[in-house]
Motif scaffolding. Structure first.
Motif, PDB file in Angstrom:
ATOM      1  N   GLU A  66      -2.552   0.494  -4.486  1.00  0.00           N
ATOM      2  CA  GLU A  66      -2.651  -0.791  -3.516  1.00  0.00           C
ATOM      3  C   GLU A  66      -2.219  -1.908  -4.484  1.00  0.00           C
ATOM      4  O   GLU A  66      -2.965  -1.892  -5.682  1.00  0.00           O
ATOM      5  CB  GLU A  66      -3.993  -0.961  -2.986  1.00  0.00           C
ATOM      6  CG  GLU A  66      -4.405  -0.016  -1.892  1.00  0.00           C
ATOM      7  CD  GLU A  66      -5.620  -0.326  -1.492  1.00  0.00           C
ATOM      8  OE1 GLU A  66      -6.186  -1.416  -1.496  1.00  0.00           O
ATOM      9  OE2 GLU A  66      -6.079   0.709  -0.365  1.00  0.00           O
ATOM     10  N   ASP A  85       0.460   5.165   0.189  1.00  0.00           N
ATOM     11  CA  ASP A  85      -0.634   6.275   0.741  1.00  0.00           C
ATOM     12  C   ASP A  85      -0.144   7.595   0.638  1.00  0.00           C
ATOM     13  O   ASP A  85       0.606   8.172   1.383  1.00  0.00           O
ATOM     14  CB  ASP A  85      -1.054   5.807   2.257  1.00  0.00           C
ATOM     15  CG  ASP A  85      -2.381   6.487   2.580  1.00  0.00           C
ATOM     16  OD1 ASP A  85      -2.909   7.527   1.585  1.00  0.00           O
ATOM     17  OD2 ASP A  85      -2.669   6.473   3.830  1.00  0.00           O
ATOM     18  N   HIS A 100      -1.273   7.184  -4.635  1.00  0.00           N
ATOM     19  CA  HIS A 100      -2.015   6.152  -4.054  1.00  0.00           C
ATOM     20  C   HIS A 100      -2.024   4.963  -4.808  1.00  0.00           C
ATOM     21  O   HIS A 100      -2.389   4.944  -6.132  1.00  0.00           O
ATOM     22  CB  HIS A 100      -3.364   6.790  -3.604  1.00  0.00           C
ATOM     23  CG  HIS A 100      -3.420   7.850  -2.968  1.00  0.00           C
ATOM     24  ND1 HIS A 100      -3.573   7.670  -1.395  1.00  0.00           N
ATOM     25  CD2 HIS A 100      -3.276   9.350  -3.201  1.00  0.00           C
ATOM     26  CE1 HIS A 100      -3.677   9.319  -0.890  1.00  0.00           C
ATOM     27  NE2 HIS A 100      -3.549  10.035  -2.161  1.00  0.00           N
ATOM     28  N   GLU A 107       1.960  12.634  -4.513  1.00  0.00           N
ATOM     29  CA  GLU A 107       0.941  11.851  -3.697  1.00  0.00           C
ATOM     30  C   GLU A 107       0.340  10.711  -4.600  1.00  0.00           C
ATOM     31  O   GLU A 107      -0.905  10.800  -4.827  1.00  0.00           O
ATOM     32  CB  GLU A 107      -0.297  13.027  -3.506  1.00  0.00           C
ATOM     33  CG  GLU A 107       0.211  14.345  -2.712  1.00  0.00           C
ATOM     34  CD  GLU A 107      -0.996  15.310  -2.225  1.00  0.00           C
ATOM     35  OE1 GLU A 107      -2.013  14.838  -2.637  1.00  0.00           O
ATOM     36  OE2 GLU A 107      -0.685  15.978  -1.559  1.00  0.00           O
ATOM     37  N   GLY A 148       3.999  10.840   2.923  1.00  0.00           N
ATOM     38  CA  GLY A 148       3.066   9.568   2.668  1.00  0.00           C
ATOM     39  C   GLY A 148       3.773   8.513   3.515  1.00  0.00           C
ATOM     40  O   GLY A 148       4.669   8.446   4.031  1.00  0.00           O
ATOM     41  N   ARG A 180       4.929  -1.249   8.171  1.00  0.00           N
ATOM     42  CA  ARG A 180       4.877   0.154   7.793  1.00  0.00           C
ATOM     43  C   ARG A 180       6.269   0.504   7.753  1.00  0.00           C
ATOM     44  O   ARG A 180       6.914   0.476   8.781  1.00  0.00           O
ATOM     45  CB  ARG A 180       4.206   1.048   8.891  1.00  0.00           C
ATOM     46  CG  ARG A 180       2.722   1.157   8.982  1.00  0.00           C
ATOM     47  CD  ARG A 180       2.355   2.437   7.934  1.00  0.00           C
ATOM     48  NE  ARG A 180       2.800   3.490   8.604  1.00  0.00           N
ATOM     49  CZ  ARG A 180       2.225   4.383   9.538  1.00  0.00           C
ATOM     50  NH1 ARG A 180       1.170   4.022   9.995  1.00  0.00           N
ATOM     51  NH2 ARG A 180       3.066   5.514   9.867  1.00  0.00           N
ATOM     52  N   VAL A 232       0.861  -1.234  -0.006  1.00  0.00           N
ATOM     53  CA  VAL A 232      -0.128  -0.011  -0.009  1.00  0.00           C
ATOM     54  C   VAL A 232       0.732   1.417   0.031  1.00  0.00           C
ATOM     55  O   VAL A 232       1.977   1.465   1.004  1.00  0.00           O
ATOM     56  CB  VAL A 232      -1.017   0.017   1.266  1.00  0.00           C
ATOM     57  CG1 VAL A 232      -1.940   1.469   1.218  1.00  0.00           C
ATOM     58  CG2 VAL A 232      -1.661  -1.132   1.549  1.00  0.00           C
TER      59      VAL A 232
END
Length: 224
Positions: free
Chosen positions: A27, A5, A25, A23, A60, A68, A3
Motif C-alpha cells: 500500500e 493485493d 501486498h 503474492e 491479485g 480497480r 494498493v
C-alpha cells in the motif's frame, strides 16, 4: 493512492512458466515517496509496470487512485494513465523526431482539459525553464546530453500535473554527479507538485531519500 493485493505475475517459458512476482501486498499512501529496491531480476520493474497499469497481474489486483485496474479495459487504463500518471524512464524515452519542447507537450496534448495550443506552449516552456533548459527547447534529443535528456523527461512527466509519478532507474544511465543533480530536481519538482512518487532504483543513496523503502528478493516482498 496505490494498493497491490496478492499480486502475482507469471510468464510462459520453455520450462513451462516463470513466476516473477509472488503474492505481493503493498500500500502506498497519497503523497508518499516510496523506493523499490532489490537485486537485478527481483521483479522491481515488473511490479512498477503493474502498479502503473502498463500490464495486468496473473492473479491479485491493483487499485490506482481509487480505480480497480482489473475492472477496466486497456483503453480505459490508457486514459487513466494520460490523466493521472507520469513516468520517468532510465532510457529517457524521448521521441527522437520531436524537439525538447514538443516532447514536453506530448502529455498535455493527450490529456483532456489541459488547455489549448497557447496553453500547451506556455506550460512546456515554463517547465523547461524550471529544469534549466529554457535555451534548449528547439533541440532534438540527439543534440542533448544524457543529463539534459533526463531533465526533459522530468519536465514531460510533470507537464500534466499527474497524481502519481513512477520512475524506473531514473539515474541508471547517468554519471554520479549528473544523476545527483537529476535526483535533486526530481525531489524538488515532486514536493512542489505534491504527487505520490514510486521509483525503482539500485542506488541505495537515492533510496535513502525516500519516505519508505520496499525491498524485493526473488519476486517476494521482504520488507515494506
Amino acid at each position: 493512492m496505490i494498493v497491490a493485493d496478492g499480486v502475482t505475475k507469471t510468464y510462459p517459458s520453455g520450462a513451462g512458466s516463470l513466476t516473477v512476482l509472488h503474492e505481493v501486498h503493498l500500500e502506498v499512501e497519497e503523497r508518499d515517496f516510496v523506493a523499490i529496491v532489490g537485486p537485478s531480476g527481483s521483479g522491481k520493474t515488473t511490479l512498477l509496470g503493474l502498479l502503473a497499469g502498463l500490464d495486468r497481474p496473473t492473479s491479485g489486483r491493483v487499485t490506482l487512485d481509487g480505480v480497480r485496474l482489473d475492472t477496466i479495459d486497456e483503453d480505459a487504463r490508457a486514459r487513466l494513465r494520460s490523466e493521472r500518471v507520469g513516468f520517468v524512464f532510465q532510457t529517457f524515452q524521448l521521441l527522437p523526431t520531436l524537439t525538447a519542447i514538443e516532447n514536453v507537450r506530448v502529455p498535455l496534448e493527450l490529456a483532456p482539459g489541459t488547455g489549448g495550443e497557447s496553453g500547451f506552449e506556455s506550460r512546456a516552456r515554463e517547465l523547461l525553464e524550471r529544469v534549466g533548459l529554457s535555451d534548449r527547447g528547439d533541440h532534438y534529443p540527439v543534440q542533448l546530453s544524457g543529463g539534459e535528456q533526463q531533465r526533459v523527461s522530468l519536465a514531460r512527466a510533470f507537464a500534466h500535473e499527474p497524481t502519481v509519478l513512477f520512475a524506473d532507474e531514473p539515474t541508471g544511465n547517468l554519471d554520479r554527479d549528473t544523476g545527483a543533480g537529476v535526483i535533486d530536481l526530481l525531489r524538488e519538482l515532486n514536493e512542489e507538485a505534491q504527487t505520490t512518487l514510486v521509483l525503482v532504483t539500485h542506488d541505495l543513496d537515492l533510496a535513502a531519500m525516500a519516505d519508505r523503502i520496499v525491498r524485493l528478493e526473488a519476486g517476494r516482498l521482504v520488507s515494506a
